[in-house]
Design an enzyme around this catalytic site. Structure first.
Site, PDB file in Angstrom:
ATOM      1  N   ASP B  12       0.855  -1.177   0.000  1.00  0.00           N
ATOM      2  CA  ASP B  12       0.000   0.000   0.000  1.00  0.00           C
ATOM      3  C   ASP B  12       0.897   1.235   0.000  1.00  0.00           C
ATOM      4  OD1 ASP B  12      -2.124   1.690   0.362  1.00  0.00           O
ATOM      5  OD2 ASP B  12      -2.401   1.230   2.489  1.00  0.00           O
ATOM      6  N   GLU B 108      -2.810   0.003  -4.215  1.00  0.00           N
ATOM      7  CA  GLU B 108      -2.938  -1.008  -3.174  1.00  0.00           C
ATOM      8  C   GLU B 108      -3.162  -2.359  -3.839  1.00  0.00           C
ATOM      9  OE1 GLU B 108      -6.132   0.140  -0.603  1.00  0.00           O
ATOM     10  OE2 GLU B 108      -5.893  -1.669   0.608  1.00  0.00           O
TER      11      GLU B 108
END
Lengths: 368, 354
Positions: B12, B108
């Site tokens: 992320d 992500e």
């Protein structure tokens, strides 16, 4: 440019060429028809850059001033259609406006210059195929339904037309099923020839055909097909590509062959289809001793089961199919009894009439 | 499924959009920066950097509110195309390690590296390398979580954020989840968390005391999932292809809409937007439901839906009217959309030519 014509010959001519006009256009002039007027005849041309239809009218035509222009196809067709029978229609084109009058009706239509209208290049045919309208219609109708629609394998978005001196064959496939139709007739060609006619060309040509014995002559060049039918000249580009080796996918069938009354099978499949998955259309065939069971179910857990008595004494087995593919194929079998040949659950099924095998259909199974 | 221990990385980027903007304009580095809509046009913050977060600014907050909390906040318009390019660079880095990648958004993704031979099979070292490569190639930092399943990997990536990583080894799962506050569990929002607090449940250890039966009774099907999650169990696979489940568009209006008539007027443009979006999808799946979502001036949402097979203007209009009537409040946003049928039939057509 000025002329007067009766509704009927004009409407016949307009409706025969209008089919080729696509509803959504990138090039405005392609929504128009080209009108070329000489002192003796009116020539109307429509095109979508792939297929061109040209119609000539001489009946009930009075020419005051020759010339050429392009007029909006769809609007003109609709106006003409709704005028009273036997109406006389006068066209007068000045600058970029066309005035169309008939009785107490008057329309002003915008035109586009004739020079902007794209014409297909002159074709120089090297092969001529002689066939009757009825025979060509049979060949097309028996196979065209299996053509692909906007497939990335562009050569499948059309119909393979194969001629040899004594035989004409059409083949179409969308990669899931395949249709072959053969006709043993003298074609007038001296060597074998293979072309792919694009989908749009096939559909437009089908509209011009009927069941008659009237002879026509298909002219083929390396990239075009052209044929004159009555007062219409049809020209289509050909698909420049290699059709897959279809002979390879026609299964060789051993003992698993069943013969079924066509109407009984068609009705059973149609009923079962009602409860098949709307999207995938899968039905399951279970062949046991002298019995064919057809089952379908949908996501709502509703089920259909049909049983048909058959003559079958091989080892039992199951196989699934898209019911639409089966119905399309069976609908084209021109005999009362259809023959289904199976290999196994992962191999295609071969469908034909039980006597002649002019039309053959190959359908790949589904995993259910 | 094999009983083999899986190795999942959740990667992320740290305040992705803002980080890309700061990278391209380093003067911004020591200032509070956000990417989002302007307060004048009633925009919303989509990302902000850590300096802005100190002031209490967070994503999905109205830009006007953010400006009140942090008057020096610099709000940038954002450039999706630029972010997409960076995202592609990052995915290319992931591909050096595995082909089993499930992107959740532009910045992500889950990676299943169970069968990867890089770094002698060490997922921890792979995550380290991936983060270093992202920094080198794109100039932004990323955080990672490494765990035997998606749920734990996702929580772990948040543990040492920004620019850090955290590993949950299989033998550590029990201790790790025991301490975990229930509101960290995916699907536990404000309302569920409140319900649990009332039941005296704060951590997963508390939750583990409750039987599966009681959880299902209390929370419905989600209860079953809670039972597994609070024990660190999550068997979901990393899905490389995500099926589109719905398609929707929404418009936030510059001034709140006061009447049904005003809403009706705006519906047309939202509807056109939906049709354009639907037109861009190559093969539109079968539609199951139509829905309308509205947001009132106080950020309260309401969604209303009905069965349908095509995006029908009249149906949206009816739904909109019903939704508007639920509260007598001014309306800030109208969204409409369609949900698709799930493709669970398992029917598969075989090909003639491979």
């Amino acid at each position: 440019m000025k002329f007067c014509i009766s509704k009927e010959p004009l409407f016949t001519s307009l409706s025969s060429v209008c089919g080729v006009i696509e509803r959504r256009q990138t090039l405005p002039v392609l929504s128009n028809l080209l009108f070329t007027l000489t002192l003796e005849k009116l020539i109307i041309t429509g095109t979508d850059l792939e297929v061109e239809l040209v119609s000539s009218v001489i009946e009930d035509l009075e020419v005051s001033e020759a010339g050429d222009t392009t007029l909006p196809a769809r609007k003109l067709l609709d106006i003409c259609k709704n005028l009273p029978d036997n109406a006389k229609i006068t066209f007068s084109i000045k600058n970029d406006k066309a005035t169309v009058t008939s009785g107490k009706s008057r329309f002003s239509l915008s035109t586009l210059p004739a020079e902007d209208f794209p014409s297909l290049e002159q074709i120089s045919p090297d092969t001529k195929v002689n066939i009757t309208k009825g025979d060509l219609k049979t060949l097309f109708d028996s196979t065209s339904f299996a053509m692909a629609l906007q497939d990335v394998r562009y050569y499948l978005n059309g119909l393979l037309f194969e001629v040899s001196p004594s035989k004409i064959r059409t083949v179409a496939t969308d990669g899931h099923r395949l249709a072959i139709s053969d006709m043993d007739k003298s074609s007038g060609v001296t060597a074998e020839h293979q072309v792919i006619i694009p989908r749009k060309g096939v559909i437009e040509l089908q509209r011009l055909l009927d069941d008659s014995d009237e002879g026509i002559s298909l002219e083929l060049s390396s990239n075009h097909i052209q044929v004159v039918i009555g007062s219409i000249r049809f020209t289509s580009k050909l698909i420049d590509g290699k059709f897959p080796d279809y002979e390879r996918v026609i299964p060789v069938i051993g003992d698993r062959i069943v013969s079924i009354d066509k109407e009984i099978l068609k009705k059973a499949l149609t009923r079962a289809a009602i409860l098949s998955n709307e999207k995938y259309r899968g039905v399951r065939f279970t062949l046991t001793e002298n019995n064919l069971s057809i089952q379908a179910h949908n996501p709502e857990q509703e089920e259909a089961q049909e049983e048909i008595m058959i003559n079958f004494n091989q080892a039992e087995f199951e196989v699934g199919f898209n019911v639409n593919y089966l119905l399309d194929a069976i609908g084209c079998v021109g005999e009362d009894v259809v023959e289904l040949g199976f290999a196994d659950a992962n191999s295609s099924c071969l469908i034909s009439g039980s006597e002649e095998r002019n039309n053959r259909y190959v359908v790949m199974p589904m995993r259910l | 499924m094999s009983a083999k221990q899986r190795k999942i990385i959740h990667c992320d980027c740290d305040c992705f959009f803002a980080a890309v903007e700061i990278r391209d304009n380093p003067v911004l580095a020591d200032k509070p920066v956000a990417v989002g809509g302007t307060p004048e046009k009633r925009g919303v913050i989509s990302t902000c950097n850590y300096i802005a977060r100190k002031y209490g600014v967070h994503s999905a907050m109205a830009s006007a509110t953010a400006m009140k909390l942090c008057p020096k906040l610099i709000i940038l318009r954002g450039d999706m195309n630029k972010y997409r390019v960076v995202s592609q660079q990052i995915i290319a880095i992931y591909r050096e390690y595995t082909n089993i990648i499930e992107p959740l958004s532009l910045d992500e993704a889950f990676l299943d590296v169970s069968n990867s031979t890089n770094c002698k099979g060490s997922a921890t070292l792979m995550a380290q390398e991936i983060r270093e490569k992202i920094k080198q190639k794109t100039g932004i930092t990323a955080s990672a979580g490494i765990a035997p399943n998606k749920f734990l990997a996702k929580i772990a990536s948040d543990w040492n954020k920004p620019d850090g990583q955290f590993v949950v080894l299989p033998e550590e799962i029990d201790d790790f989840v025991a301490e975990l506050p229930v509101k960290k569990l995916f699907g536990v929002g404000k309302v569920t968390a409140e319900k649990m607090t009332n039941m005296g449940i704060e951590t997963c250890a508390d939750l583990q005391q409750i039987s599966n039966f009681d959880l299902v009774k209390k929370f419905g099907t989600f209860g079953d999932r809670l039972y597994k999650l609070c024990r660190g169990i999550d068997n979901r696979e990393v899905k490389t292809e995500r099926k589109r489940k719905s398609l929707s568009v929404e418009n936030t209006f510059e001034t709140d809409l006061q009447t049904i008539e005003e809403c009706e007027e705006k519906l047309e443009q939202v509807y056109q937007k939906l049709l354009t979006r639907a037109g861009r999808i190559e093969e539109l799946p079968e539609i199951k439901t139509l829905f309308v979502k509205i947001k009132f001036y106080d950020f309260k949402n309401t969604t209303i839906e009905c069965p349908g097979h095509e995006p029908d203007y009249d149906v949206f209009s009816e739904l909109l009217e019903k939704a508007v009537k639920r509260e007598s409040k001014a309306i800030r946003l109208i969204g409409i959309g369609v949900r698709f049928k799930e493709d669970g039939s398992g029917e598969h057509q075989m090909e003639l030519f491979e």
